[in-house]
Design a protein around this motif. Structure first.
Motif: not given
Length: 221
Positions: A182-203
């Motif tokens: 689910g979207p609220c699980h800690s592992q999902t949020v951790t991955a989402a934060n990593a995505v942002q850290r890696a550079g959301v503007p290029k998406f």
């Protein structure tokens, strides 16, 4: 309870029995979880000594004991000693289970984590990829263990500043964890934060929406 069980087993079964070794192992695991690594190491080593005498050097339980001892050494920052234990565990698992087994994948993963702790990115990447290949074969694409492997590989690429590769893997990790947990699980949020850290503007627009929704759904009231 484990201590009481051990005392009973020692009286009934004697010291040279697999169940006694298992009790030492269980006590070691409790100490390890408590951060009492010296005590954990003592219990794991007692378990291993019994297993070697009773079960022989090629038994899966012996491989797990080497792995457990390696985990303690790794937590203590004794990376050379940890690597030796992990490699012994891996060698036994390869002989017992063959190359394509989930426990073999776990050993590759642990060795990868160890190399990453030492800053040895190339070696870590090789081990993580070995683990990922097995996990995909065993579990399929949409499994938390697969997500875990992809996340660790993504971290290595992030450290190398290879953000496109890192972002792709973090996105895959987020997708899998969101599907499974689910979207609220800690592992999902951790991955989402990593995505942002890696550079959301290029998406693309839709990728940005997916990342943002994963985080926002967890803070909505």
């Amino acid at each position: 309870q484990y201590q009481q069980s051990l005392e009973i087993q020692l009286r009934v079964l004697g010291s040279e029995h697999p169940d006694v070794a298992a009790s030492y192992n269980n006590i070691g695991s409790v100490y390890c979880e408590q951060g009492k690594y010296d005590e954990a190491l003592l219990q794991y080593q007692q378990s291993l000594e019994i297993q070697l005498r009773v079960l022989g050097s090629e038994h899966p339980d012996v491989g797990e004991s080497y792995n457990n001892i390696g985990t303690v050494y790794s937590a203590q920052g004794k990376y050379d000693e940890a690597l030796l234990q992990y490699q012994q565990s891996l060698e036994i698992k390869l002989r017992v289970y063959g190359q394509k087994h989930p426990l073999v994948a776990d050993s590759y993963h642990n060795i990868g984590l160890l190399y990453r702790s030492q800053g040895k990115d190339d070696e870590a990447l090789d081990q993580f990829k070995n683990s990922l290949e097995i996990r995909i074969r065993v579990y399929g694409q949409d499994h938390p263990r697969v997500a875990d492997s992809k996340y660790c590989i993504g971290l290595v690429y992030e450290e190398r500043n290879e953000m496109d590769m890192a972002r792709e893997l973090f996105l895959e990790c987020q997708r899998i964890n969101s599907k499974v947990h689910g979207p609220c699980h800690s592992q999902t949020v951790t991955a989402a934060n990593a995505v942002q850290r890696a550079g959301v503007p290029k998406f693309s627009v839709w990728q940005r929406v997916a990342v943002c929704c994963s985080v926002l759904q967890c803070v909505a009231v």
